[in-house]
Design an enzyme around this catalytic site. Sequence first.
Site, PDB file in Angstrom:
ATOM      1  N   VAL A  66       0.835  -1.214   0.000  1.00 59.10           N
ATOM      2  CA  VAL A  66       0.000   0.000   0.000  1.00 59.10           C
ATOM      3  C   VAL A  66       0.867   1.261   0.000  1.00 59.10           C
ATOM      4  O   VAL A  66       0.541   2.249  -0.666  1.00 59.10           O
ATOM      5  CB  VAL A  66      -0.979  -0.005   1.200  1.00 59.10           C
ATOM      6  CG1 VAL A  66      -1.898   1.211   1.136  1.00 59.10           C
ATOM      7  CG2 VAL A  66      -1.817  -1.273   1.197  1.00 59.10           C
ATOM      8  N   ARG A 117      14.098  -1.269   4.649  1.00 60.80           N
ATOM      9  CA  ARG A 117      14.805  -1.777   3.463  1.00 60.80           C
ATOM     10  C   ARG A 117      15.242  -0.640   2.557  1.00 60.80           C
ATOM     11  O   ARG A 117      14.741   0.477   2.650  1.00 60.80           O
ATOM     12  CB  ARG A 117      13.862  -2.703   2.669  1.00 60.80           C
ATOM     13  CG  ARG A 117      13.368  -3.903   3.445  1.00 60.80           C
ATOM     14  CD  ARG A 117      12.123  -4.506   2.844  1.00 60.80           C
ATOM     15  NE  ARG A 117      10.964  -3.643   2.996  1.00 60.80           N
ATOM     16  CZ  ARG A 117       9.730  -3.943   2.584  1.00 60.80           C
ATOM     17  NH1 ARG A 117       9.508  -5.084   1.975  1.00 60.80           N
ATOM     18  NH2 ARG A 117       8.725  -3.105   2.772  1.00 60.80           N
ATOM     19  N   GLY A 119     -10.844  -1.422   1.650  1.00 63.80           N
ATOM     20  CA  GLY A 119      -9.833  -1.108   0.611  1.00 63.80           C
ATOM     21  C   GLY A 119     -10.148   0.192  -0.094  1.00 63.80           C
ATOM     22  O   GLY A 119     -10.162   1.262   0.512  1.00 63.80           O
ATOM     23  N   GLY A 154      -1.203  -9.678  -3.511  1.00 64.03           N
ATOM     24  CA  GLY A 154      -1.002  -8.585  -2.542  1.00 64.03           C
ATOM     25  C   GLY A 154      -2.242  -8.281  -1.722  1.00 64.03           C
ATOM     26  O   GLY A 154      -2.369  -7.193  -1.164  1.00 64.03           O
ATOM     27  N   LYS A 171     -12.299  -4.462  11.297  1.00 60.84           N
ATOM     28  CA  LYS A 171     -13.039  -3.549  10.409  1.00 60.84           C
ATOM     29  C   LYS A 171     -14.469  -3.322  10.913  1.00 60.84           C
ATOM     30  O   LYS A 171     -14.969  -2.205  10.860  1.00 60.84           O
ATOM     31  CB  LYS A 171     -13.026  -4.104   8.981  1.00 60.84           C
ATOM     32  CG  LYS A 171     -11.620  -4.028   8.361  1.00 60.84           C
ATOM     33  CD  LYS A 171     -11.520  -4.832   7.094  1.00 60.84           C
ATOM     34  CE  LYS A 171     -10.163  -4.670   6.423  1.00 60.84           C
ATOM     35  NZ  LYS A 171      -9.931  -5.644   5.354  1.00 60.84           N
TER      36      LYS A 171
HETATM   37  N1  HSE Z   1      -5.891  -8.476   3.976  1.00 67.40           N
HETATM   38  C1  HSE Z   1      -6.909  -7.486   3.823  1.00 67.40           C
HETATM   39  C2  HSE Z   1      -8.030  -8.095   2.992  1.00 67.40           C
HETATM   40  C3  HSE Z   1      -6.331  -6.284   3.136  1.00 67.40           C
HETATM   41  O1  HSE Z   1      -7.806  -9.142   2.373  1.00 67.40           O
HETATM   42  O2  HSE Z   1      -9.133  -7.549   2.979  1.00 67.40           O
HETATM   43  C4  HSE Z   1      -7.253  -5.110   3.047  1.00 67.40           C
HETATM   44  O3  HSE Z   1      -7.592  -4.614   4.321  1.00 67.40           O
END
Ligand code: HSE
Length: 401
Positions: A12, A44, A129, A182, A200
């Site tokens: 992100v 890194r 997201g 990802g 959440k």
């Molecule tokens: N790992 C989380 C998901 C990332 O899969 O929803 C987003 O918050």
Amino acid sequence: MINIAILGFGVVGSGTAEVLTENKKIIEERLGCEYNIKYILDLRDFPDSPFSSLITHDFKDILDDPEVSVVAEMMGGSHPAYDFTKACLEAGKNVVTSNKEVVSTFGVELCEIARKNGVRYLFEASVGGGIPVIRPMINDLSSNKINKISGILNGTTNYILTSMKNEGASFDDALLCAQKLGYAEANPSADVDGIDAARKIVILAALASGKLIDPRAIPTVGITKITLADTEMAKEFGCTIKLIGYSEIVDGKLCAFVSPRFVPTTNPLSRIDDVFNGILINANMVGDVMFYGPGAGKLPTASAVVADIIDIIANIDSEVKPIVWETASESDINNFSEYSCPRVFIFNCKANIPASLSKYEIKESGNNICGIMTDSITENEADTIAAEFGNNNLISVYRVL
Ligand code: HSE
């Protein structure tokens, strides 16, 4: 000129640098002012990245630089993300984040520190997201009392369940794909055990009620025990199994939990597949509204992070109403054993069926596996019926949404 620092150059964080750079011209035109990424903090080095010259390994470079007014924290995990956030807010810097672990655990304190220091702590990217849901809840639903929130809040698990349902993929293969894309957390247990969805749903419940529940305190079940037989049974009942984060105000008290549920195909959440998330909100004036979009991934999540950065820059000279949350006390939270909804009991067809289930239709999905869907019953009643089946005959029990 607004100077921005990015904490964490992972999926992100690098996406945020990309969005800020790729769309710089249109964002600056909309804002009527210029911005600059001044630092990127990471342990890194990234010698091949176009942002390599911005990398610092020392947080103090950012904290002590009075030119940095906006910090985007995308480190993941509680520490040092919480500590760095707190230090930035106390130093009078605005902070935006995608870090649901920090928001759900320390949100009350961090919002208060932001308020006291006249800066903002924004977290649109922490839920759903790339879906705009937090700002719409704060702004556009502010004339409503929010009664109920049900959401597919984790992209990784929805991706896994969809791959299993549509392609017959194995759990492990589907998880590996989600990791490659990802979507998954560094420790995928947070995804598959429902922990991420719990974080959440407590954030959304806090936006609705002003009270933040400890995400570790809500009943949470993940997707690891869902079998193909369960998926088949869901079809028999005209349902799809989804991992649902749920929150409701029952008699003035907060009820929140996460579990896989049978979602009837008449509910739009049943049709949300792959990495997409959906959040269905029932409010007392508007009725039902649904938010839908990519729930994880580099650029979608970065899009939400940058939306918060833009909000901060656009209002940098204005006084914006702060987010004020309280920690939910025990008396704010309902007695979960009284939560009531229909259930599906899945059992060996040879089982003696408890008397209280005899009035319901039995469905068979093959391989001697039967299922019954009840009317609304409480957690306590469901536990009693489960005990009556005896361990060997009862395969699983699902709540129905
Ligand atoms: N790992 C989380 C998901 C990332 O899969 O929803 C987003 O918050």
